[in-house]
Design a protein around this motif. Structure first.
Motif, PDB file in Angstrom:
ATOM      1  N   LEU A  48       0.793  -1.237   0.000  1.00 31.01           N
ATOM      2  CA  LEU A  48       0.000   0.000   0.000  1.00 31.01           C
ATOM      3  C   LEU A  48       0.822   1.282   0.000  1.00 31.01           C
ATOM      4  O   LEU A  48       0.295   2.345  -0.328  1.00 31.01           O
ATOM      5  CB  LEU A  48      -0.935   0.000   1.219  1.00 31.01           C
ATOM      6  N   ASP A  49       2.076   1.214   0.353  1.00 33.25           N
ATOM      7  CA  ASP A  49       2.903   2.418   0.442  1.00 33.25           C
ATOM      8  C   ASP A  49       3.215   2.948  -0.961  1.00 33.25           C
ATOM      9  O   ASP A  49       3.592   2.184  -1.848  1.00 33.25           O
ATOM     10  CB  ASP A  49       4.206   2.099   1.183  1.00 33.25           C
ATOM     11  N   PRO A  50       3.070   4.273  -1.170  1.00 32.40           N
ATOM     12  CA  PRO A  50       3.392   4.846  -2.484  1.00 32.40           C
ATOM     13  C   PRO A  50       4.865   4.707  -2.858  1.00 32.40           C
ATOM     14  O   PRO A  50       5.224   4.864  -4.024  1.00 32.40           O
ATOM     15  CB  PRO A  50       2.987   6.320  -2.334  1.00 32.40           C
ATOM     16  N   ARG A  51       5.724   4.409  -1.873  1.00 31.33           N
ATOM     17  CA  ARG A  51       7.139   4.156  -2.166  1.00 31.33           C
ATOM     18  C   ARG A  51       7.409   2.664  -2.301  1.00 31.33           C
ATOM     19  O   ARG A  51       8.555   2.244  -2.475  1.00 31.33           O
ATOM     20  CB  ARG A  51       8.004   4.759  -1.057  1.00 31.33           C
ATOM     21  N   GLY A  52       6.343   1.887  -2.210  1.00 34.09           N
ATOM     22  CA  GLY A  52       6.452   0.440  -2.328  1.00 34.09           C
ATOM     23  C   GLY A  52       5.862  -0.040  -3.638  1.00 34.09           C
ATOM     24  O   GLY A  52       6.217   0.437  -4.714  1.00 34.09           O
ATOM     25  N   LEU A  53       4.916  -0.983  -3.544  1.00 35.47           N
ATOM     26  CA  LEU A  53       4.321  -1.574  -4.738  1.00 35.47           C
ATOM     27  C   LEU A  53       3.065  -0.856  -5.211  1.00 35.47           C
ATOM     28  O   LEU A  53       2.597  -1.122  -6.322  1.00 35.47           O
ATOM     29  CB  LEU A  53       3.978  -3.046  -4.457  1.00 35.47           C
ATOM     30  N   ALA A  54       2.538   0.048  -4.398  1.00 36.29           N
ATOM     31  CA  ALA A  54       1.271   0.700  -4.730  1.00 36.29           C
ATOM     32  C   ALA A  54       1.253   1.334  -6.124  1.00 36.29           C
ATOM     33  O   ALA A  54       0.247   1.223  -6.839  1.00 36.29           O
ATOM     34  CB  ALA A  54       0.919   1.741  -3.665  1.00 36.29           C
ATOM     35  N   PRO A  55       2.337   2.022  -6.570  1.00 39.02           N
ATOM     36  CA  PRO A  55       2.293   2.632  -7.914  1.00 39.02           C
ATOM     37  C   PRO A  55       2.128   1.616  -9.043  1.00 39.02           C
ATOM     38  O   PRO A  55       1.714   1.985 -10.144  1.00 39.02           O
ATOM     39  CB  PRO A  55       3.648   3.342  -8.014  1.00 39.02           C
ATOM     40  N   LEU A  56       2.445   0.353  -8.777  1.00 37.91           N
ATOM     41  CA  LEU A  56       2.328  -0.667  -9.815  1.00 37.91           C
ATOM     42  C   LEU A  56       0.929  -1.259  -9.899  1.00 37.91           C
ATOM     43  O   LEU A  56       0.573  -1.875 -10.909  1.00 37.91           O
ATOM     44  CB  LEU A  56       3.317  -1.813  -9.548  1.00 37.91           C
ATOM     45  N   VAL A  57       0.141  -1.116  -8.831  1.00 34.69           N
ATOM     46  CA  VAL A  57      -1.145  -1.815  -8.733  1.00 34.69           C
ATOM     47  C   VAL A  57      -2.245  -0.978  -9.373  1.00 34.69           C
ATOM     48  O   VAL A  57      -2.594   0.107  -8.884  1.00 34.69           O
ATOM     49  CB  VAL A  57      -1.487  -2.132  -7.267  1.00 34.69           C
ATOM     50  N   VAL A  58      -2.792  -1.475 -10.461  1.00 32.71           N
ATOM     51  CA  VAL A  58      -3.831  -0.747 -11.196  1.00 32.71           C
ATOM     52  C   VAL A  58      -5.112  -0.672 -10.379  1.00 32.71           C
ATOM     53  O   VAL A  58      -5.760   0.380 -10.300  1.00 32.71           O
ATOM     54  CB  VAL A  58      -4.093  -1.432 -12.553  1.00 32.71           C
ATOM     55  N   ASN A  59      -5.510  -1.759  -9.770  1.00 34.92           N
ATOM     56  CA  ASN A  59      -6.755  -1.804  -8.997  1.00 34.92           C
ATOM     57  C   ASN A  59      -6.448  -1.738  -7.500  1.00 34.92           C
ATOM     58  O   ASN A  59      -6.863  -2.598  -6.722  1.00 34.92           O
ATOM     59  CB  ASN A  59      -7.565  -3.040  -9.345  1.00 34.92           C
ATOM     60  N   LEU A  60      -5.739  -0.684  -7.102  1.00 31.21           N
ATOM     61  CA  LEU A  60      -5.294  -0.562  -5.715  1.00 31.21           C
ATOM     62  C   LEU A  60      -6.467  -0.520  -4.740  1.00 31.21           C
ATOM     63  O   LEU A  60      -6.378  -1.077  -3.645  1.00 31.21           O
ATOM     64  CB  LEU A  60      -4.433   0.697  -5.554  1.00 31.21           C
ATOM     65  N   ALA A  61      -7.557   0.134  -5.122  1.00 29.97           N
ATOM     66  CA  ALA A  61      -8.719   0.205  -4.220  1.00 29.97           C
ATOM     67  C   ALA A  61      -9.263  -1.193  -3.929  1.00 29.97           C
ATOM     68  O   ALA A  61      -9.629  -1.509  -2.789  1.00 29.97           O
ATOM     69  CB  ALA A  61      -9.810   1.083  -4.827  1.00 29.97           C
ATOM     70  N   ASP A  62      -9.313  -2.049  -4.954  1.00 26.26           N
ATOM     71  CA  ASP A  62      -9.784  -3.425  -4.751  1.00 26.26           C
ATOM     72  C   ASP A  62      -8.841  -4.199  -3.845  1.00 26.26           C
ATOM     73  O   ASP A  62      -9.275  -4.944  -2.962  1.00 26.26           O
ATOM     74  CB  ASP A  62      -9.895  -4.154  -6.094  1.00 26.26           C
ATOM     75  N   VAL A  63      -7.538  -4.022  -4.068  1.00 24.47           N
ATOM     76  CA  VAL A  63      -6.546  -4.726  -3.253  1.00 24.47           C
ATOM     77  C   VAL A  63      -6.623  -4.263  -1.808  1.00 24.47           C
ATOM     78  O   VAL A  63      -6.593  -5.067  -0.873  1.00 24.47           O
ATOM     79  CB  VAL A  63      -5.127  -4.505  -3.819  1.00 24.47           C
ATOM     80  N   ARG A  64      -6.771  -2.956  -1.605  1.00 21.83           N
ATOM     81  CA  ARG A  64      -6.883  -2.414  -0.248  1.00 21.83           C
ATOM     82  C   ARG A  64      -8.119  -2.976   0.455  1.00 21.83           C
ATOM     83  O   ARG A  64      -8.061  -3.388   1.617  1.00 21.83           O
ATOM     84  CB  ARG A  64      -6.948  -0.890  -0.299  1.00 21.83           C
ATOM     85  N   THR A  65      -9.224  -2.997  -0.269  1.00 24.97           N
ATOM     86  CA  THR A  65     -10.455  -3.506   0.320  1.00 24.97           C
ATOM     87  C   THR A  65     -10.343  -5.003   0.614  1.00 24.97           C
ATOM     88  O   THR A  65     -10.833  -5.489   1.637  1.00 24.97           O
ATOM     89  CB  THR A  65     -11.652  -3.236  -0.610  1.00 24.97           C
ATOM     90  N   GLY A  66      -9.670  -5.723  -0.271  1.00 20.50           N
ATOM     91  CA  GLY A  66      -9.452  -7.144  -0.022  1.00 20.50           C
ATOM     92  C   GLY A  66      -8.610  -7.381   1.218  1.00 20.50           C
ATOM     93  O   GLY A  66      -8.887  -8.294   2.005  1.00 20.50           O
ATOM     94  N   LEU A  67      -7.593  -6.557   1.415  1.00 17.72           N
ATOM     95  CA  LEU A  67      -6.762  -6.675   2.618  1.00 17.72           C
ATOM     96  C   LEU A  67      -7.564  -6.350   3.873  1.00 17.72           C
ATOM     97  O   LEU A  67      -7.417  -7.008   4.903  1.00 17.72           O
ATOM     98  CB  LEU A  67      -5.547  -5.746   2.510  1.00 17.72           C
ATOM     99  N   ARG A  68      -8.408  -5.333   3.781  1.00 18.69           N
ATOM    100  CA  ARG A  68      -9.282  -5.001   4.917  1.00 18.69           C
ATOM    101  C   ARG A  68     -10.145  -6.209   5.290  1.00 18.69           C
ATOM    102  O   ARG A  68     -10.289  -6.553   6.463  1.00 18.69           O
ATOM    103  CB  ARG A  68     -10.187  -3.819   4.570  1.00 18.69           C
ATOM    104  N   THR A  69     -10.704  -6.845   4.279  1.00 19.08           N
ATOM    105  CA  THR A  69     -11.578  -7.990   4.516  1.00 19.08           C
ATOM    106  C   THR A  69     -10.822  -9.127   5.168  1.00 19.08           C
ATOM    107  O   THR A  69     -11.269  -9.727   6.157  1.00 19.08           O
ATOM    108  CB  THR A  69     -12.197  -8.458   3.186  1.00 19.08           C
ATOM    109  N   ARG A  70      -9.656  -9.448   4.625  1.00 21.57           N
ATOM    110  CA  ARG A  70      -8.890 -10.580   5.136  1.00 21.57           C
ATOM    111  C   ARG A  70      -8.424 -10.352   6.572  1.00 21.57           C
ATOM    112  O   ARG A  70      -8.510 -11.249   7.413  1.00 21.57           O
ATOM    113  CB  ARG A  70      -7.691 -10.839   4.218  1.00 21.57           C
ATOM    114  N   ILE A  71      -7.932  -9.141   6.855  1.00 21.14           N
ATOM    115  CA  ILE A  71      -7.424  -8.891   8.201  1.00 21.14           C
ATOM    116  C   ILE A  71      -8.572  -8.773   9.191  1.00 21.14           C
ATOM    117  O   ILE A  71      -8.454  -9.202  10.348  1.00 21.14           O
ATOM    118  CB  ILE A  71      -6.524  -7.638   8.205  1.00 21.14           C
TER     119      ILE A  71
END
Length: 269
Positions: free
Chosen positions: A143-166
């Motif tokens: 999720l960090d903009p200095r990490g992999l976030a700039p590469l992830v096209v569907n970042l909102a989906d990934v973030r929401t998926g992480l919220r769900t899993r955790i």
């Protein structure tokens, strides 16, 4: 400090079981479960573990139940460096390496990386160095903009998926460290929603990398019957290409780098 009965009741309620449900599963009387929970009966160590098994209590918390009941802990927590875990280290390495040329990662209960295979390395090339200093947290890395976030096209989906899993992980086994991670990285998420299970399965991670869009989905592997807390808390996430173009890209990259390292153990630093 909570009594063993209070702790067992909390786990039973967390699993949404009645005393009768638990009694039937553990092959004891509902009255005995009631007496243990109210402190009117002192359970043996074997009884504590029998009830904990039916409640799917993690090994770390089974030790806490035993201590609360006046017994010594049963489960060790050893470093992966320990000679006793050499077979487990080999098992993790085999699963991770066998998944190449596709990415795979192993991580602990706090989502700190344990191991990655060589297919992950290209994606880490431009990550800020401080994010790759152990312990490397997979959620922060994603999720960090200095990490992999700039590469992830569907970042909102990934973030929401992480919220769900955790959220589900915390509901199954509360943990102060994981709660702090959630609040730091996901608690202020403006989406504020959890994905339904069906959506969580069908929405892939889409990464824009090397001039292409790579679509992937993942599966989780855990140790089946671990007797060590460290192993009980390790998960392996394997990523698969969701289309032929993505599969071809990983095969191509693997062919370009036949001599690169096969894996990286992150807990060693």
């Amino acid at each position: 400090m909570n009594t063993v009965g209070e702790l067992l009741r909390q786990w039973r309620q967390r699993r949404r079981l009645s005393q009768l449900d638990l009694a039937i599963a553990a092959d004891v009387s509902a009255r005995h479960v009631s007496l243990v929970e109210t402190g009117k009966s002192n359970p043996s160590a074997d009884m504590v573990l029998r009830l904990a098994t039916q409640l799917d209590v993690p090994l770390r918390d089974r030790n806490r139940l035993l201590v609360a009941a006046g017994f010594a802990p049963r489960y060790d927590e050893r470093s992966l460096d320990d000679d006793a875990l050499s077979a487990a280290r080999d098992a993790v390495a085999r699963v991770i390496r066998a998944h190449e040329p596709y990415p795979a990662v192993a991580f602990d209960r706090h989502w700190n990386l344990v191991m990655t295979n060589r297919a992950v390395d290209p994606f880490l090339a431009k990550v800020a160095p401080h994010l790759l200093r152990p312990p490397v947290n997979l959620v922060r890395l994603a999720l960090d903009p200095r990490g992999l976030a700039p590469l992830v096209v569907n970042l909102a989906d990934v973030r929401t998926g992480l919220r769900t899993r955790i959220t589900r992980q915390l509901a199954a086994a509360p943990d102060a460290g994981l709660t702090a991670l959630y609040e730091e990285l996901l608690g202020s998420d403006p989406e504020g929603e959890s994905l339904p299970l069906e959506s969580e399965i069908v929405i892939p991670m889409v990464i824009r990398f090397d001039g292409r869009e790579l679509r992937m989905f993942s599966t989780i592997t855990t140790f089946g019957t671990p007797l060590d807390i460290t192993l009980d808390e390790i998960s392996i996430e394997s990523y698969y290409p969701a289309d032929a173009q993505s599969a071809a890209y990983f095969t191509e990259i693997d062919g370009r780098n036949p001599g690169s390292p096969t894996d990286r153990w992150w807990w060693r630093g």
